[in-house]
Design an enzyme around this catalytic site. Sequence first.
Site, PDB file in Angstrom:
ATOM      1  N   SER A 134      23.097  41.136  40.840  1.00  0.00           N
ATOM      2  CA  SER A 134      23.512  42.508  40.517  1.00  0.00           C
ATOM      3  C   SER A 134      22.261  43.367  40.508  1.00  0.00           C
ATOM      4  CB  SER A 134      24.160  42.522  39.124  1.00  0.00           C
ATOM      5  OG  SER A 134      24.285  43.856  38.656  1.00  0.00           O
ATOM      6  N   TYR A 147      24.623  39.878  30.112  1.00  0.00           N
ATOM      7  CA  TYR A 147      25.022  39.967  31.529  1.00  0.00           C
ATOM      8  C   TYR A 147      23.781  40.228  32.401  1.00  0.00           C
ATOM      9  CZ  TYR A 147      27.303  41.585  35.829  1.00  0.00           C
ATOM     10  OH  TYR A 147      27.704  41.740  37.143  1.00  0.00           O
ATOM     11  N   LYS A 151      22.093  37.787  35.363  1.00  0.00           N
ATOM     12  CA  LYS A 151      21.932  38.214  36.760  1.00  0.00           C
ATOM     13  C   LYS A 151      20.457  38.161  37.176  1.00  0.00           C
ATOM     14  CE  LYS A 151      26.238  38.676  37.805  1.00  0.00           C
ATOM     15  NZ  LYS A 151      26.845  37.776  38.809  1.00  0.00           N
TER      16      LYS A 151
HETATM   17  P1  NAD Z   1      36.373  39.958  39.656  1.00  0.00           P
HETATM   18  O1  NAD Z   1      36.582  39.879  38.193  1.00  0.00           O
HETATM   19  O2  NAD Z   1      37.341  40.711  40.489  1.00  0.00           O
HETATM   20  O3  NAD Z   1      36.235  38.492  40.288  1.00  0.00           O
HETATM   21  C1  NAD Z   1      35.524  37.457  39.647  1.00  0.00           C
HETATM   22  C2  NAD Z   1      36.249  36.147  39.936  1.00  0.00           C
HETATM   23  O4  NAD Z   1      35.539  35.082  39.303  1.00  0.00           O
HETATM   24  C3  NAD Z   1      37.693  36.141  39.376  1.00  0.00           C
HETATM   25  O5  NAD Z   1      38.624  35.846  40.386  1.00  0.00           O
HETATM   26  C4  NAD Z   1      37.643  35.083  38.300  1.00  0.00           C
HETATM   27  O6  NAD Z   1      38.868  34.354  38.144  1.00  0.00           O
HETATM   28  C5  NAD Z   1      36.493  34.186  38.777  1.00  0.00           C
HETATM   29  N1  NAD Z   1      35.987  33.436  37.639  1.00  0.00           N
HETATM   30  C6  NAD Z   1      35.478  33.942  36.488  1.00  0.00           C
HETATM   31  N2  NAD Z   1      35.262  32.953  35.607  1.00  0.00           N
HETATM   32  C7  NAD Z   1      35.622  31.793  36.213  1.00  0.00           C
HETATM   33  C8  NAD Z   1      35.652  30.437  35.804  1.00  0.00           C
HETATM   34  N3  NAD Z   1      35.258  30.064  34.577  1.00  0.00           N
HETATM   35  N4  NAD Z   1      36.083  29.512  36.689  1.00  0.00           N
HETATM   36  C9  NAD Z   1      36.489  29.859  37.926  1.00  0.00           C
HETATM   37  N5  NAD Z   1      36.503  31.134  38.371  1.00  0.00           N
HETATM   38  C10 NAD Z   1      36.082  32.094  37.515  1.00  0.00           C
HETATM   39  O7  NAD Z   1      34.907  40.548  39.811  1.00  0.00           O
HETATM   40  P2  NAD Z   1      34.091  41.048  41.083  1.00  0.00           P
HETATM   41  O8  NAD Z   1      33.673  42.435  40.777  1.00  0.00           O
HETATM   42  O9  NAD Z   1      34.765  40.750  42.366  1.00  0.00           O
HETATM   43  O10 NAD Z   1      32.791  40.133  40.899  1.00  0.00           O
HETATM   44  C11 NAD Z   1      32.270  39.260  41.879  1.00  0.00           C
HETATM   45  C12 NAD Z   1      30.786  39.097  41.601  1.00  0.00           C
HETATM   46  O11 NAD Z   1      30.130  40.359  41.784  1.00  0.00           O
HETATM   47  C13 NAD Z   1      30.459  38.663  40.165  1.00  0.00           C
HETATM   48  O12 NAD Z   1      29.440  37.687  40.184  1.00  0.00           O
HETATM   49  C14 NAD Z   1      29.966  39.940  39.513  1.00  0.00           C
HETATM   50  O13 NAD Z   1      29.103  39.704  38.436  1.00  0.00           O
HETATM   51  C15 NAD Z   1      29.272  40.608  40.683  1.00  0.00           C
HETATM   52  N6  NAD Z   1      29.074  42.048  40.545  1.00  0.00           N
HETATM   53  C16 NAD Z   1      30.140  42.881  40.369  1.00  0.00           C
HETATM   54  C17 NAD Z   1      29.908  44.245  40.212  1.00  0.00           C
HETATM   55  C18 NAD Z   1      31.049  45.216  39.991  1.00  0.00           C
HETATM   56  O14 NAD Z   1      30.788  46.400  39.681  1.00  0.00           O
HETATM   57  N7  NAD Z   1      32.289  44.826  40.163  1.00  0.00           N
HETATM   58  C19 NAD Z   1      28.591  44.760  40.239  1.00  0.00           C
HETATM   59  C20 NAD Z   1      27.536  43.867  40.435  1.00  0.00           C
HETATM   60  C21 NAD Z   1      27.781  42.512  40.589  1.00  0.00           C
END
Ligand code: NAD
Length: 247
Positions: A134, A147, A151
């Site tokens: 991130s 968090y 990251k």
């Molecule tokens: P999201 O919540 O839509 O998807 C995350 C997925 O991870 C979910 O489907 C969830 O079921 C799965 N997950 C979580 N815990 C789990 C576990 N214990 N076992 C198995 N699966 C598990 O979120 P997203 O925004 O698509 O995030 C994807 C990645 O991007 C993450 O690593 C997040 O930290 C990163 N990210 C997101 C953002 C944002 O603004 N959305 C910004 C920077 C980084």
Amino acid sequence: MDDVMNLKGKSALVTGAAGGIGASIVQRLRNAGARVAVADRAVDAIEAEAYLPGDLLVPEYADQLPGAAASALGGLDIVINNAGVITRGSVTDTTDADWSLSLGVNVEAPFRICRAAIPIMADAGGGAIVNTASCWGLRPGPNHAVYCMTKAAIASLTQCMGMDHAHQGIRINAVCPNEVNTPMLRSGFEKRGFDPDTAVAELGRTVPLGRIAEPDDIADVIMFLVSDASRYVCGTLVEVNGGKPVS
Ligand code: NAD
């Protein structure tokens, strides 16, 4: 350019495949010709070549995922450690449960998956791993101490692994998104009592490109990082932020 982005014959494992960014990654990998094993807590609604549901907090599940994907697909060329969780608050707001969850999903699971995937890829002559860090892993933001720390940890681990395993033909990189319009972001707004559509639109006005990222914006960068188009890119942290650096 078409040829270097072609993934025909490649096998890929994607964690967090049911999430916002994960679903887009799976679709793009399959469109490029890859066979994909999907991992998440529930994977029934996803179209893929192999289904590996489970909880990444269970060490044995994370440990065996790369081997299971390789068995199901006949090899393993690509791993995308995309699953993640966000816990909010300062250190004094953070419970033991928040700590274990954040470290377990965001750091320990990708560590275990990389540790198991690297020998499989090395035996086959190489591969590509992309971890999802991130912008907050590069420069922390307020009120998300653990968090941000997780990251930063996965960003550092990516750089270390990128150096250590390049000689085995394995390129390990990370994407570092800023805000992305996914359930993770939207549920955070809802919990704080904001309308997600309004909040996303308002947030978009703070981004030089005029909008926050959609999942496809991140998935396309990941596609570059797993393809031959990035064959000389290794151990890097690619920031995908629409021109908005974290202050
Ligand atoms: P999201 O919540 O839509 O998807 C995350 C997925 O991870 C979910 O489907 C969830 O079921 C799965 N997950 C979580 N815990 C789990 C576990 N214990 N076992 C198995 N699966 C598990 O979120 P997203 O925004 O698509 O995030 C994807 C990645 O991007 C993450 O690593 C997040 O930290 C990163 N990210 C997101 C953002 C944002 O603004 N959305 C910004 C920077 C980084």
